[in-house]
Enzyme design. Sequence first.
Site, mmCIF file in Angstrom:
data_model
loop_
_atom_site.group_PDB
_atom_site.id
_atom_site.type_symbol
_atom_site.label_atom_id
_atom_site.label_comp_id
_atom_site.label_asym_id
_atom_site.label_seq_id
_atom_site.Cartn_x
_atom_site.Cartn_y
_atom_site.Cartn_z
ATOM 1 N N ASP A 215 50.859 43.426 30.073
ATOM 2 C CA ASP A 215 49.310 43.732 29.510
ATOM 3 C C ASP A 215 49.411 45.110 29.440
ATOM 4 O O ASP A 215 49.908 45.946 29.931
ATOM 5 C CB ASP A 215 48.351 43.154 30.340
ATOM 6 C CG ASP A 215 48.393 43.230 31.894
ATOM 7 O OD1 ASP A 215 49.094 44.322 32.147
ATOM 8 O OD2 ASP A 215 47.806 42.343 32.816
ATOM 9 N N GLU B 191 58.964 41.291 43.241
ATOM 10 C CA GLU B 191 58.504 42.619 43.656
ATOM 11 C C GLU B 191 59.148 43.080 44.960
ATOM 12 O O GLU B 191 58.569 43.393 45.957
ATOM 13 C CB GLU B 191 56.928 42.793 43.918
ATOM 14 C CG GLU B 191 56.618 42.233 42.405
ATOM 15 C CD GLU B 191 54.800 41.991 42.509
ATOM 16 O OE1 GLU B 191 54.448 42.309 43.574
ATOM 17 O OE2 GLU B 191 54.156 42.024 41.593
ATOM 18 N N GLU C 151 55.195 40.083 32.109
ATOM 19 C CA GLU C 151 53.589 40.138 32.457
ATOM 20 C C GLU C 151 52.936 40.993 31.810
ATOM 21 O O GLU C 151 52.136 41.821 32.299
ATOM 22 C CB GLU C 151 53.690 40.104 33.994
ATOM 23 C CG GLU C 151 54.341 39.193 35.007
ATOM 24 C CD GLU C 151 53.996 39.405 36.371
ATOM 25 O OE1 GLU C 151 53.119 40.129 36.588
ATOM 26 O OE2 GLU C 151 54.935 38.777 37.120
ATOM 27 N N HIS D 1 53.105 45.732 33.324
ATOM 28 C CA HIS D 1 51.605 45.977 33.478
ATOM 29 C C HIS D 1 51.327 47.508 33.348
ATOM 30 O O HIS D 1 51.538 48.125 34.123
ATOM 31 C CB HIS D 1 50.929 45.742 35.021
ATOM 32 C CG HIS D 1 51.043 44.288 35.220
ATOM 33 N ND1 HIS D 1 50.580 43.182 34.543
ATOM 34 C CD2 HIS D 1 52.072 43.392 36.193
ATOM 35 C CE1 HIS D 1 50.804 42.055 34.960
ATOM 36 N NE2 HIS D 1 51.732 42.232 36.006
ATOM 37 N N ASN E 190 62.114 39.774 39.701
ATOM 38 C CA ASN E 190 60.985 40.180 38.873
ATOM 39 C C ASN E 190 60.301 41.250 39.498
ATOM 40 O O ASN E 190 60.058 41.352 40.647
ATOM 41 C CB ASN E 190 59.984 39.014 38.717
ATOM 42 C CG ASN E 190 58.924 39.159 37.663
ATOM 43 O OD1 ASN E 190 59.121 39.729 36.327
ATOM 44 N ND2 ASN E 190 57.756 38.636 37.914
HETATM 45 O O1 9MR Z 1 47.284 37.222 37.721
HETATM 46 C C1 9MR Z 1 47.073 36.922 39.163
HETATM 47 C C2 9MR Z 1 45.869 37.277 39.709
HETATM 48 O O2 9MR Z 1 45.102 35.818 39.157
HETATM 49 C C3 9MR Z 1 45.892 37.236 41.120
HETATM 50 O O3 9MR Z 1 44.615 37.367 41.719
HETATM 51 C C4 9MR Z 1 46.640 38.411 41.711
HETATM 52 C C5 9MR Z 1 47.029 38.360 42.954
HETATM 53 O O4 9MR Z 1 47.962 39.237 43.382
HETATM 54 O O5 9MR Z 1 48.085 38.131 40.974
HETATM 55 C C6 9MR Z 1 48.155 37.966 39.597
HETATM 56 O O6 9MR Z 1 49.348 37.840 39.138
HETATM 57 C C7 9MR Z 1 50.472 39.060 39.679
HETATM 58 C C8 9MR Z 1 51.663 38.200 39.510
HETATM 59 O O7 9MR Z 1 51.687 37.126 40.366
HETATM 60 C C9 9MR Z 1 52.860 39.163 39.990
HETATM 61 N N1 9MR Z 1 52.590 40.383 39.283
HETATM 62 C C10 9MR Z 1 51.312 41.131 39.414
HETATM 63 C C11 9MR Z 1 50.271 40.309 38.951
HETATM 64 C C12 9MR Z 1 49.114 40.720 38.818
HETATM 65 O O8 9MR Z 1 48.453 41.288 40.211
#
Ligand code: 9MR
Length: 451
Positions: free
Chosen positions: A267, A160, A265, A237, A201
């Site tokens: 969803d 990011e 990722e 997402h 990513n």
């Molecule tokens: O799925 C992850 C969640 O359990 C955490 O609370 C969150 C914190 O930012 O991060 C989530 O995963 C993220 C991923 O590492 C990077 N892209 C966005 C995802 C969703 O926030």
Amino acid sequence: MRTLRSLRTGLSLAVLGTCVAALFTAPAVYAADPPLRDLAAAKGKVMGTAVTGSKLTGTYGDITAREFSALTPGNAMKWGSVEPTRGSFNWAEADQIVAFAEAHGQQVRGHTLVWHSQNPGWLTNGNWTPAELGGLMNDHIALEVGRYKGRLATWDVVNEPFNEDGTYRQTLWYNGLGADYIAQALTAARTADPSAKLYINDYNVEGVNAKSTALYNLVKSLKERGVPIDGVGLQAHLILGQVPSSMQQNIQRFADLGVDVAITELDIRMQLPSDRAKLTQQAADYKAVMNACLAVSRCAGVTVWGFTDSDSWIPSTFPGQGAATPYDENYAPKPAYHAIAESLGGGTTTPPPTDACTAAYSVTSEWNTGFTGQVRVSCSGAALSSWKVGWTFGAGQRITQAWNASCTQSGAAVICSNASYNGTVPDGGSVTFGFNGSWSGSNPVPVVALG
Ligand code: 9MR
């Protein structure tokens, strides 16, 4: 009298047992379809999921192993997880996920090394000179990538890095080291594990837009400079009904730069409650994403960000939204699951039910000799005023206690009927009952039938 009664009971249970198959209509047996990982492999693609290490037993572990060919630790490899206190490390969950993957012939996608979020407090609160910060970053990469050297297929090295308008995000790394932190991180990762594919990513870079164009320009210049970069991860997402129409074109333009692309990722969230129309739209959306990846040979595959709605980050981050993954919270495959299978050339043996009530069995916890299970009876496009659920245990399991249903077991055959207060299952609703049981050796999930 006593003999007679037990004889009668024995007889009726025996009849009950032999009738389990006959009493109930044939269940929708999707097990006849090959698992997603096999369908994907036949297309030269990887089908992955993010996982939580502590959940990798029971039904969650079974589905993870059966359906997916790649695992991404959802949180376990982030800096804040592995080094919460400076110099004191916790690799337990990360190691566990890697071991699980290796035991099941799955790839691992390391996630993630250099990010602005989920960093330990000691790192974000420190007052570092650029030299110190660069040293910390390089050491972290050397240590974590080195630990799994030769065992991980891919690493999300930088996560990011961009704002929505395509400018660099002002992070600990950018502010301290300038934009070149990205090249430095990639170079350090290559040194630590020359065989891992190294990715950048990001999210909201699925279609052609300002942010994905900034990522494109960065990758192009990294390639020109000879910086090691193997791929870009499009997180995906997404929001129901909003798959970018330029997704395939976007994947193709990265491929044309000479890098791989992965959907990392995926969803697709919706406003709750879900209903048939939303789940049908979601299935079409999942298929559109799959098809965009399938159309480009350099698209390595698709990873979902959790495969079950009970292990998704959406409800806590977007209150009122959810149902974003391919399985519901009771591990029943949703239309989205079947859409993924269909896009991969499967799903031809049994069409998913549209107007139906179904029963889904799951193991919610398991210990040495016992387990707790539950069955959810759900209806969509139909309703029930009473119900019976039957199954045959495959490995000698025995029910010891049930609640919210009355259950009888004869040999391996179990039949559970509604309690007086929960026979009604409305269209769009569900009823759950639970039980404790004993097991030894193995505790496979049976196919359940609803009658
Ligand atoms: O799925 C992850 C969640 O359990 C955490 O609370 C969150 C914190 O930012 O991060 C989530 O995963 C993220 C991923 O590492 C990077 N892209 C966005 C995802 C969703 O926030």
